[in-house]
Write an enzyme that holds these catalytic residues in place. Structure first.
Site, PDB file in Angstrom:
ATOM      1  N   LYS A  11     -24.964  55.556 -38.393  1.00 11.75           N
ATOM      2  CA  LYS A  11     -25.555  56.328 -37.294  1.00 11.75           C
ATOM      3  C   LYS A  11     -25.437  57.840 -37.556  1.00 11.75           C
ATOM      4  O   LYS A  11     -24.688  58.272 -38.451  1.00 11.75           O
ATOM      5  CB  LYS A  11     -24.866  55.937 -35.980  1.00 11.75           C
ATOM      6  N   TYR A  51     -33.685  49.173 -29.877  1.00  7.85           N
ATOM      7  CA  TYR A  51     -32.671  48.794 -28.891  1.00  7.85           C
ATOM      8  C   TYR A  51     -33.297  48.222 -27.616  1.00  7.85           C
ATOM      9  O   TYR A  51     -32.680  48.300 -26.552  1.00  7.85           O
ATOM     10  CB  TYR A  51     -31.803  50.004 -28.558  1.00  7.85           C
ATOM     11  N   ASN A 114     -20.488  55.959 -32.426  1.00  6.93           N
ATOM     12  CA  ASN A 114     -19.548  54.979 -32.983  1.00  6.93           C
ATOM     13  C   ASN A 114     -19.887  54.546 -34.414  1.00  6.93           C
ATOM     14  O   ASN A 114     -19.596  53.426 -34.827  1.00  6.93           O
ATOM     15  CB  ASN A 114     -19.368  53.793 -32.033  1.00  6.93           C
ATOM     16  N   HIS A 117     -24.130  50.549 -36.683  1.00  9.49           N
ATOM     17  CA  HIS A 117     -24.731  49.404 -35.991  1.00  9.49           C
ATOM     18  C   HIS A 117     -24.647  48.201 -36.918  1.00  9.49           C
ATOM     19  O   HIS A 117     -24.783  48.351 -38.145  1.00  9.49           O
ATOM     20  CB  HIS A 117     -26.216  49.673 -35.678  1.00  9.49           C
ATOM     21  N   GLU A 128     -34.295  42.572 -36.678  1.00 11.12           N
ATOM     22  CA  GLU A 128     -33.933  43.967 -36.996  1.00 11.12           C
ATOM     23  C   GLU A 128     -34.289  44.325 -38.442  1.00 11.12           C
ATOM     24  O   GLU A 128     -34.730  45.446 -38.715  1.00 11.12           O
ATOM     25  CB  GLU A 128     -32.441  44.174 -36.737  1.00 11.12           C
TER      26      GLU A 128
HETATM   27  P1  ADP Z   1     -22.505  47.045 -30.696  1.00  7.18           P
HETATM   28  O1  ADP Z   1     -23.111  48.259 -31.377  1.00  7.18           O
HETATM   29  O2  ADP Z   1     -21.020  46.941 -30.936  1.00  7.18           O
HETATM   30  O3  ADP Z   1     -23.243  45.769 -31.018  1.00  7.18           O
HETATM   31  P2  ADP Z   1     -23.816  46.951 -28.081  1.00  7.18           P
HETATM   32  O4  ADP Z   1     -24.895  46.143 -28.762  1.00  7.18           O
HETATM   33  O5  ADP Z   1     -23.183  46.374 -26.862  1.00  7.18           O
HETATM   34  O6  ADP Z   1     -22.638  47.305 -29.123  1.00  7.18           O
HETATM   35  O7  ADP Z   1     -24.380  48.372 -27.694  1.00  7.18           O
HETATM   36  C1  ADP Z   1     -25.253  49.080 -28.551  1.00  7.18           C
HETATM   37  C2  ADP Z   1     -24.788  50.518 -28.644  1.00  7.18           C
HETATM   38  O8  ADP Z   1     -24.935  51.138 -27.372  1.00  7.18           O
HETATM   39  C3  ADP Z   1     -23.300  50.697 -28.998  1.00  7.18           C
HETATM   40  O9  ADP Z   1     -23.045  50.666 -30.374  1.00  7.18           O
HETATM   41  C4  ADP Z   1     -23.006  52.051 -28.410  1.00  7.18           C
HETATM   42  O10 ADP Z   1     -23.446  53.100 -29.288  1.00  7.18           O
HETATM   43  C5  ADP Z   1     -23.875  52.056 -27.164  1.00  7.18           C
HETATM   44  N1  ADP Z   1     -23.076  51.612 -26.018  1.00  7.18           N
HETATM   45  C6  ADP Z   1     -22.699  50.355 -25.708  1.00  7.18           C
HETATM   46  N2  ADP Z   1     -21.977  50.315 -24.568  1.00  7.18           N
HETATM   47  C7  ADP Z   1     -21.905  51.593 -24.136  1.00  7.18           C
HETATM   48  C8  ADP Z   1     -21.316  52.221 -23.024  1.00  7.18           C
HETATM   49  N3  ADP Z   1     -20.639  51.511 -22.102  1.00  7.18           N
HETATM   50  N4  ADP Z   1     -21.451  53.561 -22.896  1.00  7.18           N
HETATM   51  C9  ADP Z   1     -22.137  54.281 -23.818  1.00  7.18           C
HETATM   52  N5  ADP Z   1     -22.728  53.737 -24.914  1.00  7.18           N
HETATM   53  C10 ADP Z   1     -22.614  52.415 -25.073  1.00  7.18           C
HETATM   54 MG    MG Z   2     -25.175  45.181 -30.544  1.00  9.55          MG
END
Ligand code: ADP
Ligand code: MG
Length: 141
Positions: A11, A51, A114, A117, A128
């Site tokens: 990212k 997304y 974070n 992905h 994807e």
């Molecule tokens: P992951 O990336 O671990 O699969 P998710 O698919 O649940 O997580 O969410 C997609 C992305 O959305 C996350 O990587 C993060 O960047 C963002 N995200 C998820 N939950 C939150 C939250 N509560 N607040 C802010 N950003 C979030």
């Molecule tokens: Mg996810």
């Protein structure tokens, strides 16, 4: 265990930190092959389409904003149990909850920024990968 493919995105936060190579090494050291790779500066539509499953979530607009804030580096990873293996290497979505030694624990700042992905299922991995790579651009070892 089956040979699988999964989609990984380094990212904008991790690209800006100059840790692409360090993150790619984690994949290779775990036995995953990089089977396709490209950089992209995503448009809002690109990020929102990618997304789409999260479009009703309260964080959706912030997520699209963040994913378009700078270039990303997108890979297809291939190997045994690749989808789960990559999720283990990544660590929990919130880096504060991520296990020691995971990519998010080591390189991520916050739940928004974070670092990586990774696809969460075989079905989503196929969708994807097709979103970013024509099949002729993905090789198998
Ligand atoms: P992951 O990336 O671990 O699969 P998710 O698919 O649940 O997580 O969410 C997609 C992305 O959305 C996350 O990587 C993060 O960047 C963002 N995200 C998820 N939950 C939150 C939250 N509560 N607040 C802010 N950003 C979030
Ligand atoms: Mg996810």
């Amino acid at each position: 265990m089956a040979i699988e493919r999964t989609l990984s995105i380094i990212k904008p936060d991790a690209v800006k930190k100059n840790v692409i190579g360090k993150i790619l090494s984690r994949f290779e050291d775990a036995g995953l092959n990089i089977s396709a790779m490209r950089f992209a500066l995503l448009s809002k539509d690109d990020a929102a389409g990618f997304y789409a499953v999260h479009k009703t979530r309260p964080f959706f607009n912030d997520l699209v904003e963040f994913m378009t804030s700078g270039p990303v580096c997108i890979q297809v990873l291939e190997g045994e149990d690749a989808i789960k293996k990559n999720r283990e290497l990544m660590g929990a979505t919130d880096p504060k909850q991520a296990d020691t030694g995971t990519i998010r624990a080591d390189f991520a700042e916050s739940i928004d920024a974070n670092a990586v992905h990774g696809s969460d299922s075989a079905e989503n991995a196929a969708i994807e990968i097709a979103y970013f790579f024509p099949s002729m651009n993905v090789y198998s070892k």
